[in-house]
Scaffold this motif. Structure first.
Motif, PDB file in Angstrom:
ATOM      1  N   PRO A  21      20.627 -18.768 -25.555  1.00 35.85           N
ATOM      2  CA  PRO A  21      20.456 -18.655 -23.844  1.00 35.85           C
ATOM      3  C   PRO A  21      20.383 -17.002 -23.924  1.00 35.85           C
ATOM      4  CG  PRO A  21      21.210 -20.746 -24.359  1.00 35.85           C
ATOM      5  CD  PRO A  21      21.679 -19.912 -25.293  1.00 35.85           C
ATOM      6  N   LEU A  22      19.295 -16.978 -23.194  1.00 39.08           N
ATOM      7  CA  LEU A  22      19.618 -15.808 -22.158  1.00 39.08           C
ATOM      8  C   LEU A  22      18.560 -15.703 -20.689  1.00 39.08           C
ATOM      9  CD1 LEU A  22      17.869 -13.223 -24.873  1.00 39.08           C
ATOM     10  CD2 LEU A  22      20.187 -13.545 -24.422  1.00 39.08           C
ATOM     11  N   ASP A  23      19.027 -15.029 -19.984  1.00 40.09           N
ATOM     12  CA  ASP A  23      18.774 -15.146 -18.266  1.00 40.09           C
ATOM     13  C   ASP A  23      17.888 -14.566 -18.502  1.00 40.09           C
ATOM     14  OD1 ASP A  23      19.937 -17.420 -17.680  1.00 40.09           O
ATOM     15  OD2 ASP A  23      21.523 -16.733 -17.571  1.00 40.09           O
ATOM     16  N   PRO A  24      16.606 -14.397 -17.823  1.00 44.27           N
ATOM     17  CA  PRO A  24      15.453 -12.698 -17.721  1.00 44.27           C
ATOM     18  C   PRO A  24      16.551 -12.210 -16.431  1.00 44.27           C
ATOM     19  CG  PRO A  24      14.880 -14.816 -16.184  1.00 44.27           C
ATOM     20  CD  PRO A  24      15.549 -15.403 -17.596  1.00 44.27           C
ATOM     21  N   ILE A  25      15.887 -10.744 -16.205  1.00 38.78           N
ATOM     22  CA  ILE A  25      16.402  -9.699 -15.882  1.00 38.78           C
ATOM     23  C   ILE A  25      15.378  -9.912 -14.372  1.00 38.78           C
ATOM     24  CG2 ILE A  25      17.165  -7.171 -15.423  1.00 38.78           C
ATOM     25  CD1 ILE A  25      17.459  -7.127 -18.373  1.00 38.78           C
ATOM     26  N   ARG A  26      16.396 -10.550 -13.037  1.00 37.75           N
ATOM     27  CA  ARG A  26      15.300  -9.965 -11.579  1.00 37.75           C
ATOM     28  C   ARG A  26      16.071  -8.743 -11.108  1.00 37.75           C
ATOM     29  NH1 ARG A  26      15.750 -13.999  -6.683  1.00 37.75           N
ATOM     30  NH2 ARG A  26      15.080 -16.113  -9.211  1.00 37.75           N
ATOM     31  N   VAL A  27      15.231  -8.130 -10.850  1.00 40.16           N
ATOM     32  CA  VAL A  27      15.299  -6.894  -9.975  1.00 40.16           C
ATOM     33  C   VAL A  27      14.153  -7.187  -8.622  1.00 40.16           C
ATOM     34  CG1 VAL A  27      15.103  -5.242 -12.307  1.00 40.16           C
ATOM     35  CG2 VAL A  27      12.517  -5.981 -11.489  1.00 40.16           C
ATOM     36  N   ASN A  28      14.458  -6.072  -8.120  1.00 42.49           N
ATOM     37  CA  ASN A  28      13.722  -6.296  -6.604  1.00 42.49           C
ATOM     38  C   ASN A  28      12.312  -5.907  -6.988  1.00 42.49           C
ATOM     39  OD1 ASN A  28      15.660  -7.545  -5.487  1.00 42.49           O
ATOM     40  ND2 ASN A  28      16.386  -5.790  -4.441  1.00 42.49           N
ATOM     41  N   ALA A  29      11.382  -5.748  -6.033  1.00 42.57           N
ATOM     42  CA  ALA A  29      10.398  -5.454  -6.270  1.00 42.57           C
ATOM     43  C   ALA A  29       9.961  -5.068  -4.897  1.00 42.57           C
ATOM     44  CB  ALA A  29       9.222  -6.313  -6.959  1.00 42.57           C
ATOM     45  N   ARG A  30       9.258  -3.200  -5.299  1.00 41.32           N
ATOM     46  CA  ARG A  30       8.643  -2.821  -3.168  1.00 41.32           C
ATOM     47  C   ARG A  30       7.531  -3.846  -3.419  1.00 41.32           C
ATOM     48  NH1 ARG A  30      10.051   2.340  -6.424  1.00 41.32           N
ATOM     49  NH2 ARG A  30      12.587   2.556  -5.439  1.00 41.32           N
ATOM     50  N   LYS A  31       7.537  -4.372  -2.418  1.00 32.33           N
ATOM     51  CA  LYS A  31       6.024  -4.373  -1.822  1.00 32.33           C
ATOM     52  C   LYS A  31       5.323  -3.353  -1.199  1.00 32.33           C
ATOM     53  CE  LYS A  31       7.625  -9.243  -0.145  1.00 32.33           C
ATOM     54  NZ  LYS A  31       7.814 -10.236   0.637  1.00 32.33           N
ATOM     55  N   HIS A  32       5.220  -2.945  -2.169  1.00 30.66           N
ATOM     56  CA  HIS A  32       3.946  -1.206  -2.255  1.00 30.66           C
ATOM     57  C   HIS A  32       3.413  -1.060  -3.103  1.00 30.66           C
ATOM     58  CE1 HIS A  32       3.430   2.752  -1.753  1.00 30.66           C
ATOM     59  NE2 HIS A  32       4.021   2.597  -0.718  1.00 30.66           N
ATOM     60  N   ALA A  33       1.980  -0.360  -2.717  1.00 32.41           N
ATOM     61  CA  ALA A  33       1.059  -0.548  -4.220  1.00 32.41           C
ATOM     62  C   ALA A  33       0.583   0.790  -3.530  1.00 32.41           C
ATOM     63  CB  ALA A  33      -0.187  -1.287  -4.483  1.00 32.41           C
ATOM     64  N   THR A  34       0.491   1.400  -5.087  1.00 30.26           N
ATOM     65  CA  THR A  34      -0.287   2.911  -4.995  1.00 30.26           C
ATOM     66  C   THR A  34      -1.798   2.509  -6.034  1.00 30.26           C
ATOM     67  OG1 THR A  34       1.987   4.369  -5.517  1.00 30.26           O
ATOM     68  CG2 THR A  34      -0.297   5.577  -5.806  1.00 30.26           C
ATOM     69  N   VAL A  35      -2.741   2.934  -4.652  1.00 30.28           N
ATOM     70  CA  VAL A  35      -3.569   2.860  -6.111  1.00 30.28           C
ATOM     71  C   VAL A  35      -4.343   4.536  -5.766  1.00 30.28           C
ATOM     72  CG1 VAL A  35      -6.564   2.973  -5.284  1.00 30.28           C
ATOM     73  CG2 VAL A  35      -5.013   1.385  -4.000  1.00 30.28           C
ATOM     74  N   ILE A  36      -4.870   5.145  -7.298  1.00 33.93           N
ATOM     75  CA  ILE A  36      -5.108   6.336  -7.517  1.00 33.93           C
ATOM     76  C   ILE A  36      -6.985   6.170  -7.661  1.00 33.93           C
ATOM     77  CG2 ILE A  36      -5.267   8.344  -9.456  1.00 33.93           C
ATOM     78  CD1 ILE A  36      -1.978   6.648  -9.745  1.00 33.93           C
ATOM     79  N   GLY A  37      -7.423   6.900  -7.395  1.00 31.01           N
ATOM     80  CA  GLY A  37      -8.788   7.435  -7.077  1.00 31.01           C
ATOM     81  C   GLY A  37      -9.364   6.466  -5.487  1.00 31.01           C
ATOM     82  N   GLY A  38     -10.084   6.925  -4.745  1.00 29.26           N
ATOM     83  CA  GLY A  38     -11.390   7.185  -3.407  1.00 29.26           C
ATOM     84  C   GLY A  38     -12.230   6.148  -4.417  1.00 29.26           C
ATOM     85  N   GLY A  39     -13.124   6.617  -4.528  1.00 26.35           N
ATOM     86  CA  GLY A  39     -14.383   5.568  -4.342  1.00 26.35           C
ATOM     87  C   GLY A  39     -14.272   4.444  -4.421  1.00 26.35           C
ATOM     88  N   ILE A  40     -15.540   3.638  -4.904  1.00 29.49           N
ATOM     89  CA  ILE A  40     -15.566   2.519  -5.172  1.00 29.49           C
ATOM     90  C   ILE A  40     -14.398   1.515  -5.068  1.00 29.49           C
ATOM     91  CG2 ILE A  40     -16.981   0.547  -5.017  1.00 29.49           C
ATOM     92  CD1 ILE A  40     -18.759   2.066  -3.607  1.00 29.49           C
ATOM     93  N   ALA A  41     -14.113   1.898  -6.061  1.00 36.36           N
ATOM     94  CA  ALA A  41     -12.574   0.685  -6.585  1.00 36.36           C
ATOM     95  C   ALA A  41     -11.573   1.087  -6.195  1.00 36.36           C
ATOM     96  CB  ALA A  41     -12.676   0.674  -7.986  1.00 36.36           C
ATOM     97  N   GLY A  42     -11.789   2.064  -6.012  1.00 36.43           N
ATOM     98  CA  GLY A  42     -10.219   2.496  -5.299  1.00 36.43           C
ATOM     99  C   GLY A  42     -10.199   1.601  -3.723  1.00 36.43           C
ATOM    100  N   LEU A  43     -11.259   1.800  -2.949  1.00 37.38           N
ATOM    101  CA  LEU A  43     -11.069   1.737  -1.742  1.00 37.38           C
ATOM    102  C   LEU A  43     -11.033   0.332  -1.272  1.00 37.38           C
ATOM    103  CD1 LEU A  43     -14.420   4.467  -0.170  1.00 37.38           C
ATOM    104  CD2 LEU A  43     -11.476   4.425   0.321  1.00 37.38           C
ATOM    105  N   LYS A  44     -11.587  -0.268  -2.423  1.00 36.46           N
ATOM    106  CA  LYS A  44     -11.915  -1.983  -1.957  1.00 36.46           C
ATOM    107  C   LYS A  44     -10.495  -2.606  -2.593  1.00 36.46           C
ATOM    108  CE  LYS A  44     -13.543  -6.553  -2.048  1.00 36.46           C
ATOM    109  NZ  LYS A  44     -14.483  -6.558  -0.609  1.00 36.46           N
ATOM    110  N   ALA A  45      -9.671  -1.604  -3.353  1.00 34.63           N
ATOM    111  CA  ALA A  45      -8.588  -2.404  -4.095  1.00 34.63           C
ATOM    112  C   ALA A  45      -7.512  -2.319  -2.891  1.00 34.63           C
ATOM    113  CB  ALA A  45      -7.972  -1.879  -5.328  1.00 34.63           C
ATOM    114  N   ALA A  46      -7.661  -0.503  -2.552  1.00 27.97           N
ATOM    115  CA  ALA A  46      -6.561  -0.322  -1.239  1.00 27.97           C
ATOM    116  C   ALA A  46      -6.548  -1.713   0.008  1.00 27.97           C
ATOM    117  CB  ALA A  46      -6.758   1.646  -0.867  1.00 27.97           C
TER     118      ALA A  46
END
Lengths: 429, 629
Positions: free
Chosen positions: B143-168
């Motif tokens: 039996p193994l235990d998954p590795i729990r890591v903290n996750a930043r509540k922060h996302a980076t969107v690369i690209g400021g076209g239609i898709a990037g604007l919508k995602a951001a």
């Protein structure tokens, strides 16, 4: 769940096909509580009924069952199958649905899916899950990987012999089950009600469904499925292995005489896929696709089309004008050949119609979201908010807002889940 | 070679292994004798039960495993079915539902590795061997235990076209902090060069303005224009991006395209670099328009040959009255549009580029786009004749077939050609004052050769993958044969990349129109939100572990390590005083095993893939006497 009960959740998903399942999973993975209601006996929608899917030729069951199983076992998702949505109202950040649970005549809590009722039932009926090509029983589990694995009795065919009730080890069979209503209160709703196909009877020029050995594309899916009715491809009238098979494209789309001027979007690709699978199953057969334009527009689709051409599948440009019965069970296909030959008739052993795609559900009288001229649900910001309907807090995903292939439906389902999540948060919940 | 006695002692081998073999409808059972494999598996050491099912991934199939675990019949699980990439999680979650540890399970791939490539006895033989190996390993699974890591509540969107604007925007609405990185000084991307868009004729500038407003007004979104990612490290939930912001060079960007949203933020006046700590990255890097080769349909040879984007731009600036279109003072009495330029190229027919490459895909948007442009011309300038030279008209989407219909009613003349018989564009020599002539064998009129004199030719140029080679090498991103970024699976994981925590939005993935790009962007955003919204995430525990007693501190493992920072030397207090010892940083470890191979004392092993487990697999593969064949 009982008569008159009210269930509350963050999001209600109407329709448990691939789009609805994906939306539900994307919401539930963010810890929102989700209820899926499904009108059929099983979740999985059209996709679970397919053989393999383009352009990867993955087996469809293998892609659908993990999503079905994840949704069915997700701690934040509750699924109600065999339900009708009677009324859906939205008001100030909440939606309220009145739902009728149709009777299965089998107690879902008691049924353990052992199929003893099915084995003992003496009534054989055409199996709708196998294109009607083989028989099933009047009481049955709808298909092998259905979720839930609960039997249901078809009251139209049952002769009330009582065998199933006697043999059921848990006393689940209940001939007196009645429909009842319950209520779902949610913050938001995603409509993922999918599509249906036009009927084969709809077009007199194509024989109104009376020409033997003219089948629908969905029936061909079953003939090609690894667990299909015959375990091989045979033509239905006489069980002959067909040597010449033709696909007729736009048999119900781009056709104003059928009232469907629009393109059904995924028929070109499934016809090419079926042709490829057929050439694997029947290596000596001649396979032709009669088409107006081949619309292989998605990622990897054009390459898939070119592969099919290289495999020797015949692509014949022309709208088929007439389909008639010919000698010895063959089917005569009349079309205008574009090489200068003029009007030509070719005989084939089996003909597959790529029928048109229609919405499977109309909100009329149930819910005040608008539909467009094509009867699919209208989207109010089609370019930058393709999942927004005319009602705030009600979103749409998949083929409910126009024909869409699986890839596009899954992508849109994720998008609808994102908009729905943000709507829930904006309501301060 | 490791001395097995010195290895951390494994528990005794399990004697309660359950083997579950899938028919996969017929995908496996058409070529593998599944029942024969089951009979063989029953005889393998440690196997308590071997069962089969037509779809092991279906509910009844999973139920077999759950029942056996719950009843104590088995305590280790081997599933023999399709590739683990499809169903590993399905079976892990079934095992978890049975109350067991999900890592007591091993997988034998008898579909992709067996039934899809082998037939008959060979297939059954190989399936037996793979199942045998998996049972050998399963007996030693712990039996193994998954590795729990903290996750930043922060996302980076690369690209400021239609898709990037919508995602951001949708990510910020979801409650995440967002950084939007755009390399040009403006927002809107390729769409900024468009006028009205198919099929509805909306003003593209209005669409961009609405998306950009939502981004610029959102307090949780930081927009970095004139910026590029120059460094990347970390792991899912905790990535670090080095972002370089430079001064704009006005000549580098074609602002004349018109409808862009110039960004008036607080970008520094001098080049700066900053570190962005983020949880996940959405790639919305977009496409570039195909640039025809010199001479391709007369391009570059004749100034009257334009690409579609060039034509759209000129058309949007037209200011003439009358019923004939005028461009740059020239009357366009007749024009031809040619489809599939730079798309749907076929090996052996089309000319490869200098790198031997062809764009074999369909660019999806050009048919609707060119028909929309043709309608715009015909409805304003009905006496400009338009000839549309196409292979297939792909007006697939809602409202698109109407464009085709409308074009026909507007008397656009359609001529059809085959891929191997493309039309030609040449200087007109019939003595009239038309500059060009287009010659085509028209498939709609029995391959009659038709010559059309025209004033203008518009090439419906397609989309090509944007140049993101820097990001590809930095982030180790998979690229498809079409050069677009490659998702994990078109249906199971359509916006996910094989690098965890990096998602795909819009035309970085494939040609799409605005609506489809917005759907892709919001779908990428919902995966990002699911990943980060809990504030932590769990990683697979298949990482290296150091036996501190055996470690001699040679540092060989650190030198061999492929992941920056996954192994480090520390000063450890032991009974001999302070000693150098290796330590694993689990979140960064790739589980590649490079360290295991170089450790001189066998002090490092991989959890879940130990040397001993490998040995057991090999033993079972070569143990012919155990297999009745």
């Amino acid at each position: 769940m009982t008569d008159g009960q009210t269930i509350t959740c963050d999001a209600l998903v109407v329709g448990g096909g691939i789009a609805g399942l994906q939306s539900a999973l994307d919401l539930a993975d963010q810890d929102f509580s989700v209820v899926i209601i499904e009108k059929d006996l099983s979740i999985g929608g059209k996709m679970i009924r397919l053989s393999k899917v383009f352009p990867t030729l993955d087996c469809s069951s293998c892609i659908t069952t993990p999503k079905m199983a994840s949704a069915a076992h997700h701690k934040n998702i509750t699924i109600y199958t065999w339900c009708d949505l009677k009324e859906l109202t939205s008001n100030k950040g909440s939606v309220r649905a009145r739902v009728t649970q149709k009777p299965r005549y089998v107690d879902q809590d008691k049924c353990i899916g052992c199929r003893k009722c099915e084995y003992s039932c003496p009534v054989y009926v055409p199996d709708p899950e196998q294109g009607g090509f083989c028989a099933t029983k009047a009481i049955r589990i709808p298909f092998s990987n259905a979720i839930p694995q609960t039997a249901a009795l078809d009251p139209e065919s049952c002769m009330l012999c009582g065998k199933c009730e006697k043999i059921c080890p848990t006393g689940a069979v209940d001939y007196f089950q009645k429909p009842f209503d319950f209520t779902i209160e949610a913050t938001t709703t995603i409509l993922s009600t999918g599509f249906e196909m036009t009927t084969i009877e709809g077009k007199p020029q194509y024989g109104d469904g009376k020409v033997p050995n003219v089948v629908t594309a969905l029936q061909m899916e079953r003939l090609l499925a690894p667990h299909g009715p015959y375990n091989r491809v045979l033509r239905p009238s006489d069980g002959m292995e067909p040597d010449s098979i033709a696909f007729v494209q736009c048999a119900g789309s781009r056709d104003k005489s059928m009232g469907i001027p629009y393109c059904s979007r995924f028929c070109c690709m499934y016809a090419i896929k079926q042709a490829m699978l057929l050439s694997g199953a029947l290596p000596l057969a001649d396979i032709y696709i009669y088409y107006m334009d081949i619309r292989a527009f998605g990622k990897g689709y054009e390459q898939f089309y070119q592969t099919a051409k290289a495999m020797g599948i015949g692509f014949i440009k022309g709208k088929v004008g007439r389909i008639e019965e010919a000698e010895n069970g063959s089917v005569a296909v009349r079309f205008e050949a574009q090489d200068g030959t003029g009007v030509t008739t070719e005989n084939h052993d089996l003909v597959v119609l790529s029928l048109g795609v229609l919405p499977d559900w109309s909100p009329e009288g149930i819910c005040s979201v608008s539909t467009a001229e094509d009867h699919f649900i209208q989207t109010v910001q089609p370019s930058i908010g393709p999942t927004l309907t005319s009602r705030q807090g009600i979103f749409v995903a998949g083929a409910a807002s126009g024909p869409k292939d699986i890839v596009d439906s899954i992508s849109e389902a994720g998008a609808a889940a994102m908009e729905a999540s943000n709507y829930i948060i904006a309501q301060g919940k | 070679m490791t001395d097995p006695k010195k290895m951390k002692k494994n528990k005794e081998k399990s004697e309660k292994i359950g083997v579950y073999i899938c028919y996969c409808g017929g995908n496996i059972s058409d070529h593998v004798d599944v029942e024969k494999v089951r009979e063989a598996a029953e005889k393998f050491p440690g196997v308590a039960v071997a069962r089969t099912n037509s779809f092991m991934c279906s509910d009844p199939g999973q139920e077999l495993i759950i029942e056996d675990l719950k009843n104590g019949v088995v305590d280790r699980v081997v599933v023999a079915s399709c590739a683990p990439s499809l169903h590993e999680n399905t079976f892990r979650s079934a095992i978890t539902r049975a109350g067991a540890n999900p890592y007591i399970y091993d997988h034998a791939n008898i579909r992709e590795q067996v039934s899809w490539v082998l037939h008959g006895d060979k297939a059954t033989y190989k399936a037996e061997k793979l199942v045998a190996a998996a049972t050998g390993k399963a007996g030693l699974l712990e039996p193994l235990d998954p590795i729990r890591v903290n996750a930043r509540k922060h996302a980076t969107v690369i690209g400021g076209g239609i898709a990037g604007l919508k995602a951001a925007r949708v990510l910020a609405d979801r409650g995440l902090e967002v950084v939007l990185i755009e390399k040009t000084p403006f927002l809107g991307g390729n769409a900024a060069g468009l006028d009205t868009v198919a099929p509805l004729g909306e003003q593209c500038s209005a669409l961009i303005a609405e998306l950009a407003k939502g981004v610029l007004e959102h307090t949780a979104i930081t927009v970095l224009t004139r910026s590029e990612v120059v460094g990347f490290n970390g792991y899912v939930g905790n990535y670090n991006l080095q972002v370089k912001t430079t001064l704009s060079s006005s000549s580098a960007f074609d602002k004349a395209a018109g409808h862009v949203v110039p960004f008036e933020g607080d970008n520094a006046d001098t080049p700066t670099e900053q570190n962005v700590k983020t949880g996940a990255v959405v790639l919305a890097t977009g496409f570039r328009s195909y640039q025809p080769k010199t001479g391709e349909y007369g391009f570059d040879d004749h100034r009257e040959v334009l690409t579609l984007p060039e034509f759209i731009k000129q058309l949007s600036e037209v200011n003439c009255s009358g019923d004939i279109l005028e461009l740059n003072g020239r009357k366009i009495r007749a024009m031809a549009v040619i489809h599939c330029v730079g798309s749907r190229q076929i090996p052996g027919i089309h000319e490869e580029d200098e790198n031997g490459y062809l764009n074999e895909y369909c660019s999806r948007t050009c048919c609707s786009s060119i028909l929309h442009a043709a309608n715009t011309v015909k409805e304003q300038f009905p006496k400009t004749n338009i000839y549309d030279l196409y292979r297939d008209i792909r007006t697939y989407g809602r409202g698109q077939e109407e464009l085709y219909d409308r074009a026909a009613r507007n008397r656009v003349v359609f001529l059809r050609f085959e891929a191997g018989n493309s039309p030609t564009v040449s200087a007109n020599d019939d003595g009239s004052d038309y500059a060009l002539k287009v010659t085509i064998e028209d498939g709609l009129t029995f391959s009659e050769e038709i010559e059309v004199p025209v004033d203008l030719v518009v090439l419906a140029t397609g989309m090509e993958a944007g140049d993101v080679s820097d990001l590809v090498s930095m982030m180790k991103l998979p690229v498809g044969t079409d050069k677009f970024l490659q998702e994990v699976h078109p249906k199971l994981a359509p916006v996910e990349m094989s690098v965890s925590g990096i998602f795909l939005a819009g035309t970085a993935q494939a040609p799409m129109n605005i609506s489809e790009a917005c759907n892709g962007a919001a779908a990428a955003a919902v995966k990002t939100a699911s990943l980060l919204s809990k504030g932590y995430l769990e990683l697979d525990p298949y990482v290296a572990a150091v036996d501190q007693d055996l470690c001699r501190g040679t540092g060989a493992c650190v030198d061999a390590c492929l992941a920056d920072g996954a192994l480090e030397m520390i000063d450890a207090e032991t009974e001999n005083g302070t000693e150098k010892k290796a330590r694993v940083v689990p979140a960064l470890c790739l589980g590649c095993g490079a360290c295991v191979a170089v450790c001189p004392t066998g002090a490092i092993d991989l959890k879940g893939w130990s040397l001993k487990q490998y040995e057991a697999m090999v033993d079972m593969i070569v143990a012919d006497e155990l297999i009745d064949i």
